[in-house]
Write an enzyme that holds these catalytic residues in place. Structure first.
Site, PDB file in Angstrom:
ATOM      1  N   GLY A  12       0.781  -1.225   0.000  1.00 15.34           N
ATOM      2  CA  GLY A  12       0.000   0.000   0.000  1.00 15.34           C
ATOM      3  C   GLY A  12       0.811   1.273   0.000  1.00 15.34           C
ATOM      4  N   LYS A  15       3.506   1.505  -5.059  1.00 18.11           N
ATOM      5  CA  LYS A  15       4.369   0.962  -6.112  1.00 18.11           C
ATOM      6  C   LYS A  15       3.610   0.665  -7.391  1.00 18.11           C
ATOM      7  CE  LYS A  15       4.414  -3.802  -4.378  1.00 18.11           C
ATOM      8  NZ  LYS A  15       3.444  -3.484  -3.300  1.00 18.11           N
ATOM      9  N   LYS A  32       1.874  -8.352 -13.799  1.00 14.77           N
ATOM     10  CA  LYS A  32       1.689  -8.682 -12.382  1.00 14.77           C
ATOM     11  C   LYS A  32       1.602 -10.202 -12.315  1.00 14.77           C
ATOM     12  CE  LYS A  32       0.244  -7.582  -8.024  1.00 14.77           C
ATOM     13  NZ  LYS A  32       0.796  -6.558  -7.122  1.00 14.77           N
ATOM     14  N   GLU A  94       5.622  -6.133 -11.517  1.00 14.13           N
ATOM     15  CA  GLU A  94       5.338  -5.673 -10.149  1.00 14.13           C
ATOM     16  C   GLU A  94       5.074  -6.855  -9.230  1.00 14.13           C
ATOM     17  OE1 GLU A  94       2.262  -2.995  -7.465  1.00 14.13           O
ATOM     18  OE2 GLU A  94       1.938  -3.145  -9.625  1.00 14.13           O
ATOM     19  N   PRO A 178       5.919  12.337  -6.018  1.00 15.24           N
ATOM     20  CA  PRO A 178       5.092  12.947  -4.980  1.00 15.24           C
ATOM     21  C   PRO A 178       3.659  12.424  -5.018  1.00 15.24           C
ATOM     22  CG  PRO A 178       5.306  14.452  -6.830  1.00 15.24           C
ATOM     23  CD  PRO A 178       6.176  13.247  -7.147  1.00 15.24           C
TER      24      PRO A 178
END
Length: 202
Positions: A12, A15, A32, A94, A178
């Site tokens: 969480g 990424k 994934k 990922e 950010p």
């Protein structure tokens, strides 16, 4: 060739957003290996929506939102580690949660990364606790011989934390993504391009 594994120091932390930004900036397909939890928007669906890149199908889609090892057991699925091999060519892979999340009861994601030998980008949040979590993650990867490409920080700027993690670990800082609000493909592309050097991913 653009070919990276994206892992994190925790779950969480953002990424998937970083993966989407990297895929969007490079045009690399996204993969994934294991998706746990299908009720909400999946990570592949998030990346497809934000980046619009080709999505390689997950090797395993598990209904239960939990660590892959227990999600597979609950769903009655046997994860064959030997089948988890990244597709060829340009690719953003990922993992799930942190680097030491169990894929099965015998294999961690870090073990897969060691087998694959694809350069890993470690995503680390900038909030309190990140120094410890980041250094532990890097040590775990290094101990397995995993090639580490660099660190990507996520969140508000905390210069000392970002600097000391890089200094102690010897892993370079790639940049910091950010918090993006509103988040869409356009704002993600602008933030990624402003905070990362695309030459680092060539």
């Amino acid at each position: 060739m653009t070919r990276f594994v994206v892992t994190g120091t925790d779950t969480g932390i953002g990424k998937t957003i970083f993966s989407a930004g990297l895929a969007l900036a490079t045009g690399a397909p996204y993969w994934k290996p294991i998706q746990s939890g299908l009720e909400e928007e999946t990570d592949s669906e998030i990346v497809a929506r934000l980046a619009g890149v080709p999505i390689r199908p997950e090797a395993y889609r598990l209904v239960t939102p939990a660590s892959p090892h227990i999600a597979a057991e609950i769903d009655g699925v046997n994860i064959g580690v030997e089948t988890l091999t990244p597709p060829p060519g340009n690719l953003v892979v990922e993992g799930a949660g942190g680097a030491l999340v169990p894929v099965t009861r015998q294999t961690l994601y870090a073990d897969l990364f060691a087998k694959w030998q694809v350069p890993v980008i470690v995503c680390a949040r900038t909030a309190l606790g990140t120094i410890n979590h980041s250094l532990l993650t890097i040590e775990a990867l290094k101990s397995r011989g995993v090639p580490i490409h660099g660190l990507a920080f996520l969140g508000d700027a905390v210069e000392d934390s970002e600097a000391i993690i890089s200094e102690i670990s010897g892993v370079r800082r790639l940049g910091r993504l950010p918090i993006i609000d509103p988040l869409n493909g356009e704002t993600l592309a602008a933030a990624f391009n402003a905070n990362f050097d695309l030459a680092d991913f060539a």
